[in-house]
Design an enzyme around this catalytic site. Structure first.
Site, PDB file in Angstrom:
ATOM      1  N   GLU A  40       0.852  -1.244   0.059  1.00 53.49           N
ATOM      2  CA  GLU A  40       0.070  -0.051   0.135  1.00 53.49           C
ATOM      3  C   GLU A  40       0.756   1.290  -0.020  1.00 53.49           C
ATOM      4  O   GLU A  40       0.411   2.374   0.350  1.00 53.49           O
ATOM      5  CB  GLU A  40      -1.060  -0.001   1.227  1.00 53.49           C
ATOM      6  CG  GLU A  40      -1.736  -1.253   1.548  1.00 53.49           C
ATOM      7  CD  GLU A  40      -2.638  -1.811   0.381  1.00 53.49           C
ATOM      8  OE1 GLU A  40      -2.714  -1.112  -0.466  1.00 53.49           O
ATOM      9  OE2 GLU A  40      -2.965  -2.956   0.513  1.00 53.49           O
ATOM     10  N   ARG A  43       5.555   9.063  -6.333  1.00 54.93           N
ATOM     11  CA  ARG A  43       4.611   8.905  -7.187  1.00 54.93           C
ATOM     12  C   ARG A  43       4.111  10.357  -7.826  1.00 54.93           C
ATOM     13  O   ARG A  43       4.121  11.104  -7.246  1.00 54.93           O
ATOM     14  CB  ARG A  43       3.294   8.028  -6.637  1.00 54.93           C
ATOM     15  CG  ARG A  43       2.173   7.973  -7.788  1.00 54.93           C
ATOM     16  CD  ARG A  43       1.026   7.078  -7.383  1.00 54.93           C
ATOM     17  NE  ARG A  43       0.239   7.828  -6.349  1.00 54.93           N
ATOM     18  CZ  ARG A  43      -0.855   7.283  -6.159  1.00 54.93           C
ATOM     19  NH1 ARG A  43      -1.471   6.282  -7.201  1.00 54.93           N
ATOM     20  NH2 ARG A  43      -1.741   7.583  -5.261  1.00 54.93           N
ATOM     21  N   GLY A  93     -12.529   4.963 -17.842  1.00 55.58           N
ATOM     22  CA  GLY A  93     -14.015   5.370 -17.787  1.00 55.58           C
ATOM     23  C   GLY A  93     -14.546   5.675 -19.262  1.00 55.58           C
ATOM     24  O   GLY A  93     -15.615   6.174 -19.255  1.00 55.58           O
ATOM     25  N   ASP A 106      -1.560  -0.844  -9.870  1.00 58.30           N
ATOM     26  CA  ASP A 106      -1.906  -2.115  -9.732  1.00 58.30           C
ATOM     27  C   ASP A 106      -2.050  -2.833 -11.050  1.00 58.30           C
ATOM     28  O   ASP A 106      -2.572  -2.332 -12.113  1.00 58.30           O
ATOM     29  CB  ASP A 106      -3.237  -2.409  -9.055  1.00 58.30           C
ATOM     30  CG  ASP A 106      -3.168  -1.996  -7.532  1.00 58.30           C
ATOM     31  OD1 ASP A 106      -1.835  -2.028  -6.889  1.00 58.30           O
ATOM     32  OD2 ASP A 106      -4.368  -1.903  -6.874  1.00 58.30           O
ATOM     33  N   TRP A 163      -0.714   5.121   0.048  1.00 58.36           N
ATOM     34  CA  TRP A 163      -1.276   5.570  -1.083  1.00 58.36           C
ATOM     35  C   TRP A 163      -3.034   5.257  -0.859  1.00 58.36           C
ATOM     36  O   TRP A 163      -3.817   5.415  -2.069  1.00 58.36           O
ATOM     37  CB  TRP A 163      -0.974   5.024  -2.317  1.00 58.36           C
ATOM     38  CG  TRP A 163      -1.429   3.849  -2.750  1.00 58.36           C
ATOM     39  CD1 TRP A 163      -1.562   2.608  -2.045  1.00 58.36           C
ATOM     40  CD2 TRP A 163      -0.910   3.095  -4.098  1.00 58.36           C
ATOM     41  NE1 TRP A 163      -1.815   1.438  -2.724  1.00 58.36           N
ATOM     42  CE2 TRP A 163      -1.334   1.651  -4.108  1.00 58.36           C
ATOM     43  CE3 TRP A 163      -0.548   3.678  -5.209  1.00 58.36           C
ATOM     44  CZ2 TRP A 163      -1.426   0.951  -5.105  1.00 58.36           C
ATOM     45  CZ3 TRP A 163      -0.292   2.767  -6.360  1.00 58.36           C
ATOM     46  CH2 TRP A 163      -0.842   1.414  -6.336  1.00 58.36           C
ATOM     47  N   ASP A 190      -4.411  -7.756   3.396  1.00 58.56           N
ATOM     48  CA  ASP A 190      -5.724  -7.879   2.657  1.00 58.56           C
ATOM     49  C   ASP A 190      -6.935  -7.952   3.390  1.00 58.56           C
ATOM     50  O   ASP A 190      -8.051  -7.503   3.153  1.00 58.56           O
ATOM     51  CB  ASP A 190      -5.667  -9.002   1.710  1.00 58.56           C
ATOM     52  CG  ASP A 190      -4.529  -9.014   0.622  1.00 58.56           C
ATOM     53  OD1 ASP A 190      -4.590  -8.154   0.026  1.00 58.56           O
ATOM     54  OD2 ASP A 190      -3.409  -9.563   0.891  1.00 58.56           O
TER      55      ASP A 190
END
Length: 539
Positions: free
Chosen positions: A190, A242, A259, A351, A405, A465
């Site tokens: 993460e 990032r 999208g 990811d 993040w 998780d």
């Protein structure tokens, strides 16, 4: 020579799900879907680029839980069985849609895609995708990095330093054994950073890690070049931040490319649309409808009305969006290059499962992007963090701030009213594991097996998780059950070790059920200092 660099980073991870007592576990489909829709298509994309001699490179983080599952013979067999069922469904869909002009080409597309996946997985890679990643890394296209051993959220489980050390060391050593070289760096689960954790990366021989934007920007002293050059922590490990602009263009629900109305609609699947008599054998035996991967509609718009998916239009959009992404990085780098004493680096982490699974056209977008970068411009070049540090070994030293993040940038996703109950149990269990590791210096063979299994149970309970699932409200019962099961098994092992009352039969059952890191040694949790570069546990 380019004015700057683009470093794409794909983080591939899934929670460790393997149930030996049943072959209809719904959660195991997470792996099958990711293999079919992301991991195999991504390898296929990289192979195509390599065969065409396109000069591309990127960084791929392969988490140890995922690697363990990719190597597991039971899951390999079950995945082949899953593929066989899906190919049977594909043939039926080709027949069912034969008189439907809008859907018949899509059914054939899915049939051909499944055949390609099966060919690559079974015939080319012999059911072991790790060989594909290793070959591409050996050829210089991929820079492979690791993640914490069980994707644990280090800032919240690291009450004892031995815990962070074990999570880091186990991952680095396991990666080295599989790939023949130590990982260049680490993807912190993460992107969650706690100041001081980088020291454990340093002692494990890892050169860098990744942070969200504010983890670098709020460092002390403030970084001169922001996130467009790495910074060194006091430990000597580099941190790469990032880039928010490149992330927003892909991740944003409002502005991100996935999208677009011409792309495939993820949430419309024949598993929900078709009659149960037809689709029942291909979803879940319990009667629960689940995704099959056969999706015939495009996003179309925000409403419920959906138009048929047109692959040609989606492919054109992927090419257009790749060009737009490259154009924006060119302008970004041109602006930065005039204000820095080195070539800037734009770090874009995502990811891996976004590409292909959530965003069906994602692998196409990546291929278009690398081809355009290679042949349509001269401003930027792809690179990896390791290569960049080789070119610019001297960087500013700062102390990054704690961050992640996740939502709001810190720890609220993994520490909330929905999941905070787990941490007192994890902390007490870690304290007991450290005590056992320090106490048993010359265990009997049976005691050593029990100690190693206790370490596995603790590691599995520490996975981030479960806390994430509890917070998001999906599959909560499963996440709670997994956390409790691993902690209860750990407690029983501890009690049996202390009381010298081990049950070999029960231990064998647990070893068979939770077999992550088959060659793990409990000594990773010892408090004794570990010499830099040495492997203390994996035989």
């Amino acid at each position: 020579m380019p004015l700057g660099y683009l470093a794409l980073v794909l983080h591939a991870h899934l929670p460790y799900v393997r149930h030996v007592d049943r072959d209809d576990c719904l959660e195991e489909r997470w792996l099958y879907e990711a293999l079919t829709e992301s991991y195999v298509p991504l390898l296929d994309t990289f192979l195509r680029l390599a065969d065409d001699r396109v000069p591309f490179c990127l960084t791929v983080s392969l988490s140890p839980p995922l690697l363990n599952m990719l190597l597991d013979p039971l899951l390999q067999t079950r995945y082949l069985n899953h593929l066989a069922r899906m190919m049977e469904l594909a043939d039926k869909e080709v027949f069912r849609t034969r008189h439907q002009p809008a859907f018949a080409p899509l059914a054939r597309m899915y049939r051909d895609r499944l055949r390609r996946v099966c060919h690559l997985y079974h015939e080319v890679y012999r059911d072991n995708l790790i060989t594909g990643f290793r070959e591409l890394a050996d050829r210089g296209y991929l820079e492979l990095v690791t993640c914490a051993a069980t994707h644990a959220y280090l800032p919240l489980i690291g009450l004892q330093r031995e815990v962070v050390r074990a999570q880091v060391r186990i991952a680095a050593d396991y990666h080295a054994r599989l790939f023949g070289r130590r990982p260049a760096g680490m993807w912190l689960p993460e992107c969650a950073y706690n100041p001081g954790d980088d020291r454990e990366l340093a002692t494990a021989g890892l050169g860098y890690f990744f942070l969200d934007t504010h983890g670098v920007l709020f460092a002390r002293p403030r970084p001169r070049y922001g996130v467009f050059a790495p910074v060194y922590c006091p430990s000597g490990v580099a941190a790469f931040g990032r880039d928010p602009e490149s992330s927003k263009q892909v991740w944003s629900a409002q502005e991100g490319y996935p999208g677009d109305y011409d792309y495939r609609e993820f949430y419309r699947d024949i598993g929900y649309d078709l009659d149960w008599e037809y689709i029942g054998p291909y979803v879940h035996p319990s009667g629960l409808r689940v995704d099959t991967g056969f999706k015939y509609y495009r996003i179309t718009g925000r409403g419920n009305h959906k138009e048929p998916y047109v692959p040609e239009r989606a492919r054109e959009k992927a090419a257009l969006h790749a060009g737009n992404f490259m154009f924006n990085r060119e302008r970004q780098i041109e602006w930065l290059a005039g204000r820095m004493d080195r070539r800037p680096i734009v770090v874009a982490p995502y990811d891996a499962e976004l590409f292909g699974h959530w965003w069906y056209e994602g692998p196409q977008w990546l291929e278009f992007l690398f081809r355009k970068i290679a042949y349509d411009q001269q401003v930027l070049a792809p690179t990896t963090p390791g290569r960049y540090l080789g070119e610019y070994p001297v960087n500013q030293t700062v102390q990054p701030c704690g961050s992640s993040w996740g939502n709001e940038g810190y720890h609220e996703v993994w520490l909330s009213g929905a999941n905070d109950w787990i941490y007192r149990h994890l902390h007490h269990a870690a304290e007991d594991m450290i005590g056992l590791a320090n106490r048993f210096t010359s265990p009997t063979p049976l005691q050593e097996r029990a100690l190693n299994q206790a370490a596995r149970e603790l590691l599995l309970a520490q996975s981030s998780d479960w806390a994430f699932i509890m917070r998001t409200g999906t599959m909560v019962d499963y996440a709670v059950r997994r956390t409790k099961e691993h902690l209860l098994r750990f407690r029983r092992l501890c009690r049996a070790l202390v009381e010298d009352d081990l049950d070999p039969g029960w231990l064998a059952q647990v070893e068979r059920a939770d077999n992550i890191f088959p060659e793990l040694s409990y000594t990773y949790f010892r408090s004794a200092p570990i010499h830099e570069g040495a492997s203390c546990g994996l035989r």
